[in-house]
Enzyme design. Sequence first.
Site, PDB file in Angstrom:
ATOM      1  N   HIS A  98       0.813  -1.213   0.000  1.00  0.00           N
ATOM      2  CA  HIS A  98       0.000   0.000   0.000  1.00  0.00           C
ATOM      3  C   HIS A  98       0.852   1.271   0.000  1.00  0.00           C
ATOM      4  O   HIS A  98       0.370   2.327  -0.392  1.00  0.00           O
ATOM      5  CB  HIS A  98      -0.968  -0.018   1.176  1.00  0.00           C
ATOM      6  CG  HIS A  98      -2.142  -0.910   0.939  1.00  0.00           C
ATOM      7  ND1 HIS A  98      -3.439  -0.518   1.131  1.00  0.00           N
ATOM      8  CD2 HIS A  98      -2.207  -2.201   0.506  1.00  0.00           C
ATOM      9  CE1 HIS A  98      -4.258  -1.509   0.826  1.00  0.00           C
ATOM     10  NE2 HIS A  98      -3.534  -2.546   0.458  1.00  0.00           N
ATOM     11  N   HIS A 266      -2.526 -12.263  -2.930  1.00  0.00           N
ATOM     12  CA  HIS A 266      -3.559 -12.928  -2.149  1.00  0.00           C
ATOM     13  C   HIS A 266      -3.175 -14.354  -1.759  1.00  0.00           C
ATOM     14  O   HIS A 266      -3.990 -15.070  -1.176  1.00  0.00           O
ATOM     15  CB  HIS A 266      -4.882 -12.918  -2.918  1.00  0.00           C
ATOM     16  CG  HIS A 266      -5.442 -11.550  -3.099  1.00  0.00           C
ATOM     17  ND1 HIS A 266      -6.499 -11.264  -3.938  1.00  0.00           N
ATOM     18  CD2 HIS A 266      -5.085 -10.358  -2.535  1.00  0.00           C
ATOM     19  CE1 HIS A 266      -6.770  -9.958  -3.892  1.00  0.00           C
ATOM     20  NE2 HIS A 266      -5.919  -9.391  -3.049  1.00  0.00           N
TER      21      HIS A 266
END
Length: 722
Positions: A98, A266
């Site tokens: 992020h 993921h």
Amino acid sequence: MDGNDIPAGKCPVMHGGMTQMGETVTDWWPNALNFDILHQHDIKTKPLGTDYNYRKELEKLDVEALKDDLRKLMTDSQEWWPADWGSYVGMFARVAWHAAGSYRLSDGRGGGGTGNQRFAPLNSWPDNVNTDKGRRLLWPIKKKYGNKISWADLMILSGTIAYEVAGLKTFGFAFGREDIWHPEKDTYWGAEKEWLAPSDNRYDDVSDPSTMANPLAAVQMGLIYVNPEGVNGNPDPMKTAAQIRETFARMAMDDEETAALTAGGHTIGKSHGNGDAANLSPEPEAAGPEAQGMGWFNTKGRGVGRDTVVSGIEGAWTANPTKFDMGWFDMLFGYEWELTKSPAGANQWKPIDIREEDMPPDVEDPSIKTMPMMTDADMAMKVDPVYNEICQKFIADPEYFKDTFARAWFKLTHRDMGPKVRYIGPDVPAEDLIWQDPIPAGPTGYDVDAVKAKIADAGLSLTDMVNTAWDSARTYRGSDMRGGANGARIRLAPQKDWEGNEPERLARVLSVLEPIAAETGASIADVIVLAGNVGVEQAAKAAGYDVTVPFTPGRGDATDEMTDAESFDVLEPLADGFRNWLKEEYVVSPEEMLLDRAQLMGLTAGEMTCLMGGMRMMGTNYAGTKHGVFTDHVGALVPDFFTNLTDMSYSWVPVEGGTYEIRDRVSGDVKWTATRVDLVFGSNSILRAYAEVYAQDDNAEKFVNDFVKCWVKAMDADRFDV
């Protein structure tokens, strides 16, 4: 203007009608130019002093000890913030992801290269929930190594080490990111006034993701990429796939890199939505002093472990969430999926008839099995035929997938660092990658004075020389250290054909300069800059000053094979106030576009002012227009732009076409013409203050000397090798 030319306004005396006070100049006058973008990262905000050199501090860093401390952190220090399954690999992969993921290709802003995740608004974006906890977990390590490691490097390294601990053979890592010390509050993240406002606000047509407004990349305010629940929170994997493709392209990622990042991102960790988001405390910037810079604490219940609320989506993607393996592919393509809701009410997908052995363990009690999930973004990889084909290729060759992800992760976390010459450390990959804009080392042993003599005798005009050098250098943007004169890419596609570079004039000038480079052993890049220097020296001499423009040889010449032409398209200037050029009319004013260009080039407001005045006096306007050339001595580096701009014997009258006439107040004769970009240096109070410095009778020599310094700064902005 004389008194009769001034538009009617409101009475200057207040009569009690105004009851709300503005907090800033732009509150009072919304159309006023905001110069904060040029004042970002002022040296006065840096607490480490002017002698601090991060690159030198890095030489003292024990890299292996730092990496070992990070490896230990992945399973230690869980007293106050327990980790899922006793491992922080998911946490730190997300912190790094992020931080880097805010990068956008269009203007090079965002990314993990400055440590800006520590500040608002990024520290409080809804998509960055609990990254504040990750940074606090890193604090003991930052405290230990102090000035030898920046927050920016530490955050990105923590994610790379997390993947290493999870079992991935990483591609490499480079140090060299230097911290900023206050928010980049003038970076444009969107016009919305609320978090997660519908993405329709960012598109002309939300069904066509290519219509998203530039320079944005994320689909909603406060998100890094796309909404994991679907377009505007409405599940539809095919529509989500279209948004993913556009958003990741604006991140400089192709379809294969996008699929690899989705799958690899993921493969570890989980989403958290086992609770009610309404019970969360405010975000860091809105929290009280007792929160000590953190936010999003659960005000009811434990708020950790299985009771954590972050995105609102709940569950892990794989059966082994702390291991980097092929589990994401096994799960997504091994089952059919149906829509469901998380305990927090978020849309997500669950497998049909899941086998117990494929269910991930509970984050606190491994004997308990939990339901895996997929987001709409994951499902997009299955339903979109292009992404599906790529995933099938990865499934058939797991080693290829791991290598592709490792390279994509490296690109994601290093894309905004600029050329490889800026990389520092023992783990810098030897391979040159095209997205690094590689440039070979240039020659330095040639006779600079001999080259300048040949240029001076080549028959080029002053404007030919200055404009070509300027156009080559103005592409530089400090946001991601791309562009600039080094590499001489102005002679390659796509730059040689850009409208703003006047292709016919450029080709003619290069046909003169390239043979000089071949004859003297200099690079074409150096010769282009030297030609500009010759032009500046001639202009200074015409003004009565003998100056030598400082020059450092060593620029290299890139080739077509070293140039990602598609990636360079985004560097094309749409306006250049320094040459009084605007490709077309835009919603943003020409003077605002000037500020944006100046900030990307690393210029201050004073340097921008000085360069503007000098460029006008040398007659360097696009296509030779006369707007703003307030002098009878074109080609001389005199301060006439400023003296005539501030001379009250003239009036300034708007005419058709958005231009202005400068008229003698007594005779009414038109003396000069101008654009908004010219006149803003007299109308704006801040810029006028700078302009008046150079308009003073005692500052003509200062103007020449300052211009030379500013010129060299622009020419050398991309010289990270010196």
